[in-house]
Structure formats: structure tokens, C-alpha cells
Write an enzyme that holds these catalytic residues in place. Structure first.
Site, PDB file in Angstrom:
ATOM      1  N   LYS A   1       0.846  -1.215   0.000  1.00 13.23           N
ATOM      2  CA  LYS A   1       0.000   0.000   0.000  1.00 13.23           C
ATOM      3  C   LYS A   1       0.877   1.260   0.000  1.00 13.23           C
ATOM      4  O   LYS A   1       1.975   1.234  -0.550  1.00 13.23           O
ATOM      5  CB  LYS A   1      -0.989  -0.036   1.161  1.00 13.23           C
ATOM      6  CG  LYS A   1      -1.749  -1.359   1.235  1.00 13.23           C
ATOM      7  CD  LYS A   1      -2.970  -1.301   2.086  1.00 13.23           C
ATOM      8  CE  LYS A   1      -3.569  -2.693   2.195  1.00 13.23           C
ATOM      9  NZ  LYS A   1      -4.880  -2.721   2.789  1.00 13.23           N
TER      10      LYS A   1
ATOM     11  N   GLU B   1     -11.090 -10.829  -1.697  1.00  9.77           N
ATOM     12  CA  GLU B   1     -10.782 -10.020  -0.518  1.00  9.77           C
ATOM     13  C   GLU B   1     -12.064  -9.401   0.028  1.00  9.77           C
ATOM     14  O   GLU B   1     -12.495  -8.333  -0.453  1.00  9.77           O
ATOM     15  CB  GLU B   1      -9.809  -8.900  -0.900  1.00  9.77           C
ATOM     16  CG  GLU B   1      -8.489  -9.398  -1.431  1.00  9.77           C
ATOM     17  CD  GLU B   1      -7.384  -8.376  -1.188  1.00  9.77           C
ATOM     18  OE1 GLU B   1      -6.401  -8.738  -0.551  1.00  9.77           O
ATOM     19  OE2 GLU B   1      -7.531  -7.219  -1.621  1.00  9.77           O
TER      20      GLU B   1
ATOM     21  N   GLU C   1      -9.673  -0.683  -2.144  1.00 12.16           N
ATOM     22  CA  GLU C   1      -9.352   0.716  -1.821  1.00 12.16           C
ATOM     23  C   GLU C   1      -9.375   1.573  -3.085  1.00 12.16           C
ATOM     24  O   GLU C   1      -9.756   2.745  -3.044  1.00 12.16           O
ATOM     25  CB  GLU C   1      -7.987   0.779  -1.107  1.00 12.16           C
ATOM     26  CG  GLU C   1      -8.107   0.237   0.321  1.00 12.16           C
ATOM     27  CD  GLU C   1      -6.851  -0.412   0.876  1.00 12.16           C
ATOM     28  OE1 GLU C   1      -5.762  -0.180   0.334  1.00 12.16           O
ATOM     29  OE2 GLU C   1      -6.970  -1.153   1.870  1.00 12.16           O
TER      30      GLU C   1
ATOM     31  N   HIS D   1      -8.391  -3.518  -6.518  1.00 16.22           N
ATOM     32  CA  HIS D   1      -8.332  -3.547  -5.053  1.00 16.22           C
ATOM     33  C   HIS D   1      -9.471  -2.692  -4.501  1.00 16.22           C
ATOM     34  O   HIS D   1      -9.792  -1.637  -5.056  1.00 16.22           O
ATOM     35  CB  HIS D   1      -6.974  -3.031  -4.564  1.00 16.22           C
ATOM     36  CG  HIS D   1      -6.770  -3.300  -3.101  1.00 16.22           C
ATOM     37  ND1 HIS D   1      -7.357  -2.542  -2.127  1.00 16.22           N
ATOM     38  CD2 HIS D   1      -6.062  -4.274  -2.457  1.00 16.22           C
ATOM     39  CE1 HIS D   1      -7.018  -3.029  -0.934  1.00 16.22           C
ATOM     40  NE2 HIS D   1      -6.236  -4.091  -1.112  1.00 16.22           N
TER      41      HIS D   1
ATOM     42  N   SER E   1      -6.778  -9.501   6.363  1.00 17.11           N
ATOM     43  CA  SER E   1      -6.273  -9.766   7.715  1.00 17.11           C
ATOM     44  C   SER E   1      -5.642 -11.145   7.877  1.00 17.11           C
ATOM     45  O   SER E   1      -5.763 -11.788   8.923  1.00 17.11           O
ATOM     46  CB  SER E   1      -7.375  -9.547   8.763  1.00 17.11           C
ATOM     47  OG  SER E   1      -7.785  -8.198   8.750  1.00 17.11           O
TER      48      SER E   1
HETATM   49  C1  PEP Z   1      -5.070  -6.004   1.194  1.00 21.34           C
HETATM   50  O1  PEP Z   1      -5.076  -4.788   1.281  1.00 21.34           O
HETATM   51  O2  PEP Z   1      -5.004  -6.539   0.075  1.00 21.34           O
HETATM   52  C2  PEP Z   1      -5.126  -6.782   2.431  1.00 21.34           C
HETATM   53  C3  PEP Z   1      -5.443  -8.043   2.347  1.00 21.34           C
HETATM   54  O3  PEP Z   1      -4.870  -6.106   3.593  1.00 21.34           O
HETATM   55  P1  PEP Z   1      -4.759  -6.747   5.079  1.00 21.34           P
HETATM   56  O4  PEP Z   1      -3.980  -8.002   4.967  1.00 21.34           O
HETATM   57  O5  PEP Z   1      -4.045  -5.686   5.878  1.00 21.34           O
HETATM   58  O6  PEP Z   1      -6.147  -6.979   5.539  1.00 21.34           O
END
Ligand code: PEP
Length: 253
Positions: free
Chosen positions: A11, A164, A94, A92, A210
Site C-alpha cells: 500500500k 478479498e 481501496e 483492489h 487480515s
Molecule cells: C489487502 O489490502 O489486500 C489486504 C489483504 O490487507 P490486510 O492483509 O491488511 O487486511
């Protein structure tokens, strides 16, 4: 056989020196030939990391679908390719949420990445309210139908999918193995409907949200989970090396 992959999405974190140091540490990890490791550093550092990495693959977190032109602030797939970058994250959550990237734009990005020989890691996943109202399978299928399933079988075979769930990203609340496996099995069944059994069996579908040294082994052991896309835990070499080791362990057992 499908590739098993552990990928780190850094990120918008780390200084240049920190990024180079972490890249060296990841590159020095004991990575078996059964597993592929990718890192996705901030755009400014991808070339630094590429210069350091010998067997870790380096990708960008984003790119624009047009090759050149008046698109201030953007970097194109064509430019990534020229810089020797091997992969790109597309879709993604975000990017979808903060930069309003919709399924139609993500489709263009996917096409551009493939046209330039860059491996797309296409992310899909539902927000909390969709998980709670029970329509999460339809929601994720729509993302794939609108951005991915137009691809030819040959092009689709080059894509890595990452499920995700948005409610699990950066929240510390991971999907249970049952929740992850239900979605991953559904994704594989949709791939089979679209492209046939052989391609479905050979497609890599990663879990992200996570993932950490405490839960990765159980998640990676799910039948339809082929590794992970890791955010927070990829920023610490000690944690990431456990995830790489868990990936390898799971494959070997
Ligand atoms: C991600 O941003 O792709 C992700 C899985 O983040 P995190 O592992 O911090 O949840």
C-alpha cells in the site's frame, strides 16, 4: 497444476530506504520452488525493488489503461512493462472505494495489462452490508462477469484472482475458513462454467483480508485457496516469512 502464491501489498507505506531493506529481506527468504512470491511496493519504489529482487516478483499496485497521453499523475501498463515490472493489482477495494474505480474501468485495465504481458492480480470482494444481507455470492460474481469473464480462455489463464472481503481488509477480522472456502469454491465453479474444468482447476484464487501468521495455515489449507494477498502482515519481514513458510508447508502436506 495451479500456482501457489503469497503476495505482499505494501500500500502507501514505507520510506524508500525501508522499502529497499524490506525487499532485500523478502528476497533472502527461504522460498521453495513450489511457491511464487510477489511484492507490490508503492509505485515510486517498484524500480528500486526490481533492481534488488532476484527471485521475488515485483508488481505495481495500480496502472492506467491508456499507453501514453495527457493523464496527469498516472502510470501506464506499457510504462510498467518497459520498466520490467511483472504484475499489477487491479480492482483492489481501496481503489474501488477511494478512487471510484468501477467494473467497466477495471475491465479496461485488465485488457491493457494482458495486452502488455503484465500479470494481473484481479481483486474482488463484498462490503459488510452485502455479507450481512446474504447476497455476497451474486455480488462477487457480478464483479467477475463485468470485468473479467469477457476474456478469452488463453488470456484468462494468465490472471490471478484474489478474493478479498472488504470487511476483512485491515480490520483484523478475517473470514472464517468456511466463509473463505464457500466463496473460493463458488469462484472456481463460475470459472468452470465460463472456461471449462481444466482452466478452473489451473486458476489461482488467493485469499486476502487480515491474513496473519496465526490464521494463514488454516486459510491456505482450504481446498480452493491457493495462497494469499497480504496487506499489513507483509510489511514486517518476520510475519511475511511465516506466511511464505505457511504457504510452502501447506503445499507440501
Ligand atoms: C489487502 O489490502 O489486500 C489486504 C489483504 O490487507 P490486510 O492483509 O491488511 O487486511
Amino acid at each position: 497444476m495451479r500456482s501457489k502464491i503469497v503476495a505482499g501489498n505494501w500500500k502507501m507505506n514505507l520510506s524508500q530506504q525501508e522499502a529497499k531493506a524490506l525487499c532485500k529481506e523478502v528476497n533472502n527468504m527461504n522460498i521453495g520452488s513450489e511457491i511464487e512470491v510477489y511484492i507490490f511496493p508503492p509505485m515510486l519504489y517498484v524500480s528500486d525493488c526490481k533492481a534488488i529482487s532476484t527471485h521475488v516478483k515485483v508488481g505495481a499496485q495500480n496502472a492506467y489503461p491508456k499507453d501514453t497521453g495527457a493523464f496527469t499523475g498516472e502510470v501506464s501498463m506499457w510504462q510498467l512493462k518497459e520498466a520490467g515490472i511483472e504484475a499489477v493489482l487491479i480492482g483492489h477495494s481501496e481503489r474501488r472505494e477511494y478512487f471510484n474505480e468501477d467494473n467497466a474501468l477495471l475491465k479496461q485495465k485488465l485488457d491493457a495489462a494482458l495486452a502488455h504481458g503484465i500479470k494481473p492480480f484481479f481483486c474482488c470482494g463484498e462490503p459488510l452490508e452485502i455479507r450481512q444481507n446474504g447476497t455476497f455470492l451474486e455480488y462477487v460474481k457480478k464483479q467477475l462477469v463485468e470485468s473479467v469473464f469477457h476474456l478469452s480462455a488463453e488470456d484468462f489463464s494468465k490472471v490471478v484472482l484474489a478474493y478479498e472481503p472488504i470487511w476483512a481488509i485491515g480490520t483484523g477480522q478475517t473470514a472464517s475458513t468456511e466463509q473463505a472456502e464457500e466463496m473460493h469454491a463458488a469462484i472456481r465453479s463460475w470459472i468452470e462454467e465460463q472456461y471449462g474444468k481444466e482452466i478452473a482447476e489451473n486458476s489461482s484464487v488467493l485469499y486476502g483480508g487480515s491474513c496473519n501468521p496465526g490464521n494463514a495455515q488454516a486459510l491456505f489449507a482450504c481446498e480452493n485457496v491457493d495462497g494469499g494477498l497480504i496487506g499489513g502482515a507483509s510489511l514486517k519481514a518476520a510475519d511475511f516469512s511465516v506466511l511464505v513458510a505457511e504457504g510452502t508447508w501447506t503445499i507440501l502436506n
